[in-house]
Design a protein around this motif. Structure first.
Motif, PDB file in Angstrom:
ATOM      1  N   THR A  79     -66.762  68.453  -6.874  1.00  0.00           N
ATOM      2  CA  THR A  79     -66.071  68.273  -5.597  1.00  0.00           C
ATOM      3  C   THR A  79     -66.851  67.262  -4.772  1.00  0.00           C
ATOM      4  O   THR A  79     -68.052  67.434  -4.549  1.00  0.00           O
TER       5      THR A  79
ATOM      6  N   ARG B 221     -67.465  65.197  -1.258  1.00  0.00           N
ATOM      7  CA  ARG B 221     -67.228  65.345   0.190  1.00  0.00           C
ATOM      8  C   ARG B 221     -67.763  64.165   1.001  1.00  0.00           C
ATOM      9  O   ARG B 221     -67.919  64.255   2.202  1.00  0.00           O
TER      10      ARG B 221
ATOM     11  N   THR C  62     -72.971  72.056  -9.479  1.00  0.00           N
ATOM     12  CA  THR C  62     -72.974  73.360  -8.812  1.00  0.00           C
ATOM     13  C   THR C  62     -73.196  74.414  -9.890  1.00  0.00           C
ATOM     14  O   THR C  62     -72.923  74.159 -11.060  1.00  0.00           O
TER      15      THR C  62
ATOM     16  N   ARG D   9     -72.873  77.951 -12.066  1.00  0.00           N
ATOM     17  CA  ARG D   9     -71.810  78.817 -12.560  1.00  0.00           C
ATOM     18  C   ARG D   9     -72.424  80.119 -13.041  1.00  0.00           C
ATOM     19  O   ARG D   9     -73.490  80.114 -13.655  1.00  0.00           O
TER      20      ARG D   9
END
Ligand SMILES: Cc1cc2nc3c(=O)[nH]c(=O)nc-3n(C[C@H](O)[C@H](O)[C@H](O)COP(=O)(O)O)c2cc1C
Length: 196
Positions: free
Chosen positions: A12, A14, A175, A177
């Motif tokens: 993602t 940003r 990120t 998991r």
């Protein structure tokens, strides 16, 4: 880009560069989105595409106002509220393009199907060097009948998956998991349900 590489390395995004995305690239990721499977091949998706920073900034301001006015009381102290009250906060993270992927009324499981199309779109964007960020909470604003009417979304199309697209300033770090939560794995040999 290899498929597994795209799956593992998509992130993602940003932070976006202050430049438009070529229409051909947007068409390419929409074409990839519609390659997703759908129940009975009904393809119950539609795409509302909004380009240009000024337009998105104006949406963002109106969305923050809407969120603040409609937040349930328990959310009042939440950090989300602080962000929504910050005039400098852009819910679209400075992206130049917003796509609202909608589910058409007709069709089986249209919302799930839209999410499959969205994942295709995000992976394809990554493969083309574009960044994406789903912006789930803005959905309620796009679902307001008067907003759908204003923004050209047909009444029978339900906004399901808003996602911004742009050229990333940087690729975020991976990120974490959790381990997959496989609660049952019934193997082929006799003996009932066992995980071993
Ligand atoms: C349905 C959905 C809604 C999301 N909504 C937001 C959002 O409103 N704002 C945002 O910045 N990120 C949003 N995200 C992105 C998630 O925060 C992100 O996918 C998650 O932290 C994992 O990071 P990764 O995508 O880089 O692996 C959303 C993701 C999904 C799937």
């Amino acid at each position: 880009m290899e498929l597994m590489e795209a799956i593992y390395h998509r992130r993602t995004v940003r932070r976006f560069e202050d430049r438009e995305v070529a229409a051909e690239l947007l068409e390419e990721i929409i074409e990839a989105a519609v390659q997703a499977p759908s129940a009975m091949n009904m393809q119950p998706w539609s795409f509302a595409v909004y380009c240009g920073r000024p337009r998105l900034v104006a949406f963002s301001d109106r969305i923050k106002e809407h969120v603040l006015a409609t937040l349930p009381p328990l959310f009042e102290l939440h950090e989300h509220t602080d962000r929504m009250s910050d005039p400098g906060y852009d819910v679209f993270h400075g992206a130049p393009v917003l796509m609202v992927i909608c589910a058409k009324e007709q069709g089986w499981s249209p919302a799930e199907t839209v999410c499959l199309a969205a994942q295709n779109l995000m992976l394809a964007a990554h493969g083309l060097g574009l960044g994406t960020c789903p912006v789930g909470f803005v959905r309620s604003w796009f679902r307001l009948p008067r907003i759908k009417d204003e923004l050209g979304i047909p009444g029978s199309h339900e906004p399901v998956f808003p996602v911004v697209v742009g050229h990333p300033v940087e690729w975020p770090l991976p990120t974490s998991r959790r381990e997959p939560d496989v609660v049952v794995w019934a193997r082929a040999r006799a003996g009932g349900l066992r995980r071993d």
